[in-house]
Design an enzyme around this catalytic site. Structure first.
Site, PDB file in Angstrom:
ATOM      1  N   HIS A 176       0.843  -1.179   0.000  1.00 61.32           N
ATOM      2  CA  HIS A 176       0.000   0.000   0.000  1.00 61.32           C
ATOM      3  C   HIS A 176       0.888   1.241   0.000  1.00 61.32           C
ATOM      4  O   HIS A 176       1.876   1.317   0.739  1.00 61.32           O
ATOM      5  CB  HIS A 176      -0.908   0.014   1.231  1.00 61.32           C
ATOM      6  N   LYS A 621     -13.894   5.113   6.449  1.00 63.18           N
ATOM      7  CA  LYS A 621     -14.345   6.061   5.432  1.00 63.18           C
ATOM      8  C   LYS A 621     -15.863   6.031   5.301  1.00 63.18           C
ATOM      9  O   LYS A 621     -16.496   7.033   4.998  1.00 63.18           O
ATOM     10  CB  LYS A 621     -13.679   5.738   4.088  1.00 63.18           C
TER      11      LYS A 621
END
Length: 963
Positions: A176, A621
């Site tokens: 990532h 999120k």
């Protein structure tokens, strides 16, 4: 928006552009050649280190910080005196050249990095002090403390053995894009760390101490001259090399030491009891196997990754065998060997084809003879690995890692039989455990793909077999499920067995590539190692049919245990539940999956454990920090309960990131706060970006972190059913449910405002982050421009850059305020009891409070000024401002603190060192963003690009995290 220009081009053109109002339009003078440090300065800095060996950690840290700062200022003074002034906090003249500002940003970023190295060094010193003063068992992250507590609590030796039989821990390194530092820089950091360790020794003469300080200064000068920014986006191959770097530096050695420490602790606190230490700790990886939204990872890249992983461990084993051959100079005359080993040696010499010469070269030195035979076999294995499976295998090599481990065990048993237990434990056993752990693959590589891609492949497969003109059922319909189940129960025909290539030939290119992933697993297991792969991770799993579809793809590729493809799958399929809605559906998804006999047979064949991955990033999120944590906790409790009902053991894979918003909380506390019965000795977790370098770059910190992880899992398993803090509490759970619901409502009210995306893009460097070249994959999964398709990493990264940091706190104030408004004094009393007695609630409040301490509304208002629409700007910022003040007020009311993070003195001290400089860089970044975006010509914009990216790097280094 200008396309991401190469940094090389930007640097080349930067001299021609000067930011208006920031610096004068003139060329910087060519810096004078570097001169050696003045002897007086070197003497002063060397003298400052004299007391280091005698200082405790509290006094040690400021001394080391002062030393590093002095050396950095010395470099800056010689290289660019104005930058030295900026480092010391002195104002720069208004007409300084643009190059000075660029250098000042880089120097400030270097200083943040040096601070982190100093703090790691201090933490290691503090742990040593505790061990010296109170014993190893007093270290909170040690096996000794956990095993001592278990013995004191009455945990029997048989109970310990039962836990060990099921213990399985696997941190998973991912690619990532959250590491803003290059490997070159990481290597310099490690050398600085080691130099600081050297300076702790009292044995040096003044001359030697001056030399060490000079060497430390040289490393800092190398940092000064090394580019902080990647010139191009890294390739997947470079990311693979980055991940393997940590194994060569620290991890190959750390894991065998981990086993030894557990063994020692068990023998100390359960004297006389026999324990078999299993291969319970391994590393996984996603680098080169994670395709979710990354077009640069394909089957060829994954194959190349597997070969590189294989080469890394084989080269390591070869060097270790060479070292062992040099060490074990034991002769048969001095130590008569057992008959069993003599027979084993005769077999090895005969198989070598050169037995007489080997024996003559090392007459009587039986272990050297045996190791020479092993080296020849390993060299053949290496030669085969370097050919990458493209030619006829080199004869005479090891068939598998098991064969190499067996030969090491034979040598170990021979030493034990001769009474040389210490030699066996010191020299042979660690290497044998390395081989058993890292095998011939270094890591277990997971494959990851999104349901959007796998379902498209299944639709293509349906069309390839259907009558022309017919349309497939909706993937969420009962008709689709019926088709999947029918295909899974239908035996494969001869032309479709063993992954016959005609399966993929009838599909479009992208879908064929997806199907061939599974064929590759079969062949690469044979060429690399049977454990080369971990699992197939299915991102964005929404329904049980999503998972059943992947089983069907595995069947089509020949990844079932039987030729007909109806018995069981040999590759674990792991659903990844990421959104709050998916977490809530988890029990139903699980029940539906386990109702399919083939799925249950596959799980039993794979060890009887079903792994479920849960995502901290997208759930945050989706619903905000508080709601995410509570929903994740609830989901684990419910999933584990369903597993018990249906007779299947559940193991959780935690998809945590580096920042608090993405689950990056202290590992020990995070594990301790997991629900009772959710661990049971099995634990997987992702390690991403800057987390990997922070934990594993240095030997001491790497050893600490692997033991912290393993001992925390062991402790949770021992205490899960015994501790009140882990048992369900109805009143606490009801309060958490109410708080999570109110928090999510407040969060959603903000993020679902139509104008928020415009505010976010303008009031943060969101779009500019893509030019930082941190990782190989794009910021958005499928190229869409919506908030939904934006990855969680840039979502968090950009909010931290603009000093709002709302992903780590927004909605908590509204939730606490609403709760107190309804329940009044009783509510406050309940929240304070939860703060003291609930590990999860305490963890949430603590991390929210620390995040709030990093928010700066004045600077955030400066970022908001970049939003062109005044109404959008004022409305959104006012909402964030009000929630921030409410959150500070209510969190302090619950925690009883007078100021933010007052109960975290080390955190506050370290933040206080950084904030003045971070604030200064943040203000510069606001101006750079304004001018970069306002520039008309590409050439002018490129002039702002490098300093802008340096400012992003600098702030990330200051806070120690990106996304």
């Amino acid at each position: 928006m200008m396309p991401a220009a190469s940094l090389e081009a930007a640097e080349a053109e930067a001299r021609a552009v000067t930011p208006r109002g920031v610096e004068a339009p003139r060329e910087p003078a060519t810096p004078a050649p570097a001169q050696p440090s003045p002897p007086a300065a070197l003497e002063r800095l060397a003298a400052a280190t004299v007391a280091l060996p005698t200082l405790d950690a509290q006094a040690y840290e400021p001394c080391v910080v002062e030393l590093l700062f002095g050396l950095l200022c010395d470099v800056a003074q010689r290289r660019q005196p104005l930058v030295a002034r900026a480092l010391r906090g002195e104002p720069l003249p208004p007409d300084v050249p643009r190059a000075v500002w660029r250098r000042a940003l880089q120097a400030q970023g270097i200083w943040f990095q040096l601070l982190s190295v100093a703090e790691q060094s201090t933490a290691m010193r503090r742990r040593r002090e505790i061990e010296i003063e109170s014993g190893y068992a007093r270290l909170s992250a040690s096996f000794a403390r956990v095993v001592a507590d278990a013995a004191a609590a009455g945990v029997s030796a048989e109970e310990v053995r039962e836990v060990l039989r099921h213990l399985k821990i696997r941190p998973v390194i991912t690619a990532h894009p959250t590491e803003a530092k290059r490997v070159t820089v990481l290597e310099i950091h490690r050398r600085i760390y080691r130099k600081l360790m050297d300076l702790e020794s009292p044995r040096w003469t003044p001359r030697e101490r001056r030399a060490l300080v000079a060497q430390l200064g040289n490393e800092i000068e190398l940092l000064w001259m090394s580019g902080e920014l990647r010139r191009e986006k890294p390739t997947v191959a470079q990311e693979v090399a980055w991940g393997l770097h940590f194994f060569g530096e620290t991890l190959f050695e750390a894991v065998p030491t981990l086993f030894e420490r557990l063994e020692d602790a068990l023998h100390q606190f359960y004297p006389g009891e026999p324990f078999e230490i299993p291969r319970f700790f391994q590393f996984g990886s996603w680098i080169g196997g994670d395709r979710d939204g990354n077009p640069f990872v394909n089957n060829d890249v994954t194959r190349a990754t597997l070969y590189e992983n294989r080469l890394a461990c084989l080269k390591r084993y070869r060097q270790r065998l060479v070292d062992l051959a040099q060490t074990l100079s034991i002769t048969a005359e001095a130590l008569p060997v057992p008959d069993a080993f003599a027979s084993e040696l005769a077999r090895a010499l005969a198989q070598s084809g050169d037995g007489a010469a080997i024996a003559a070269r090392n007459p009587g030195e039986v272990f050297r003879q045996y190791l020479t035979c092993m080296l020849r076999k390993l060299d053949a294995t290496l030669a085969d690995a370097q050919r990458r499976g493209t030619l006829t295998p080199v004869p005479g090599g090891y068939a598998s890692a098991d064969e190499l481990a067996a030969e090491l065990r034979a040598m170990e048993q021979a030493l034990l039989a001769c009474g040389s237990d210490a030699l066996a434990a010191a020299y042979v056993r660690p290497l044998r455990r390395e081989v058993e752990t890292f095998r011939f693959s270094t890591v277990q590589l997971d494959l990851r793909e999104n349901t959007t891609v796998t379902n498209k492949t299944l639709l293509a497969l349906w069309r390839a077999r259907a009558r022309p003109g017919s349309e497939p059922p909706d993937p969420q319909s009962e008709g689709w499920k019926s088709w999947l189940l029918a295909e899974l129960t239908r035996p494969l025909g001869q032309d479709r067995r063993h992954g016959h290539e005609t399966n993929a030939d009838t599909l479009p290119e992208v879908e064929a590539e997806t199907l061939q992933i599974f064929s590759m697993v079969r062949t690469m297991r044979e060429q690399v190692d049977r454990n080369a792969f971990g699992a197939f991770i299915l991102s964005m799993t929404h329904h049980a049919t999503d998972v059943l579809g992947v089983y069907l793809l595995a069947k089509e590729a020949g990844l079932f245990s039987d030729a007909g493809g109806v018995e069981s799958c040999t590759l674990p399929i792991v659903p990844l539940l990421e959104t709050i809605d998916d977490l809530r559906r988890a029990p139903d998804i699980l029940r539906e999956l386990l109702a399919v006999p083939m799925v249950k047979r596959s799980i039993r064949a794979q060890g009887g454990v079903l792994e479920i991955m849960i995502g901290y990033s997208d759930s945050n999120k989706d619903g905000g920090f508080f709601a995410s944590n509570w929903e994740l906790s609830k989901a684990q409790t419910k999933i584990a309960r369903v597993g018990r009902e249906l007779g299947i053991t559940i193991s959780f894979f935690h998809g945590r990131g580096g920042s608090v918003s993405r689950g990056g909380v202290p590992a020990g506390r995070a594990i301790a706060a997991l629900p009772a019965g959710s661990v049971n000795g099995r634990f997987r977790v992702t390690e991403q970006g800057e987390v990997v370098s922070h934990k594993y770059a240095n030997r001491g910190t790497a050893q600490y972190h692997v033991e912290l992880l393993a001992s925390s899992v062991l402790e949770h398993t021992f205490k899960s059913d015994r501790e009140d803090e882990l048992l369900p509490r109805g009143d606490f759970d009801d309060a958490m449910e109410a708080l999570a619901g109110a928090s999510r409502a407040a969060y959603v009210k903000l993020v679902e405002r139509p104008e928020l995306i415009a505010y976010f893009q303008a009031a943060s460097p969101l779009e500019e982050l893509s030019m930082l070249n941190m990782g190989s994959r794009p910021a958005r999964r499928f190229g869409a421009r919506s908030l939904h398709d934006l990855r969680a990493i840039p979502w968090v990264f950009a909010w931290s850059q603009n000093r709002h940091a709302l992903t780590g706190w927004y909605g908590v104030g509204s939730a606490l305020s609403a709760f107190l408004a309804v329940r009044q004094a009783r509510g406050l009393d309940l929240l304070r009891r939860m703060f003291n007695e609930s590990r999860l609630f305490r963890l949430i409040v603590d991390e929210v409070e620390k995040t709030l301490a990093q928010v700066d509304l004045d600077i955030a208002r400066g970022y908001a000024s970049l939003v062109p629409d005044a109404q959008v700007r004022e409305t959104i910022f006012a909402q964030i401002d009000a929630e921030y003040r409410l959150t500070v007020e209510t969190v302090l009311k619950v925690s009883g603190g007078a100021t933010l993070a007052e109960r975290f003195p080390q955190f506050r001290e370290r933040l206080a060192r950084r904030l003045p400089a971070i604030n200064q860089v943040s203000r510069q970044q606001i101006e750079l963003l304004r001018r970069y975006r306002a520039a008309d010509a590409d050439q002018e914009r490129r002039g702002y690009l490098v300093p802008l990216l340096l400012s992003i790097n600098c702030i990330a280094s200051g806070f120690g995290a990106t996304g």
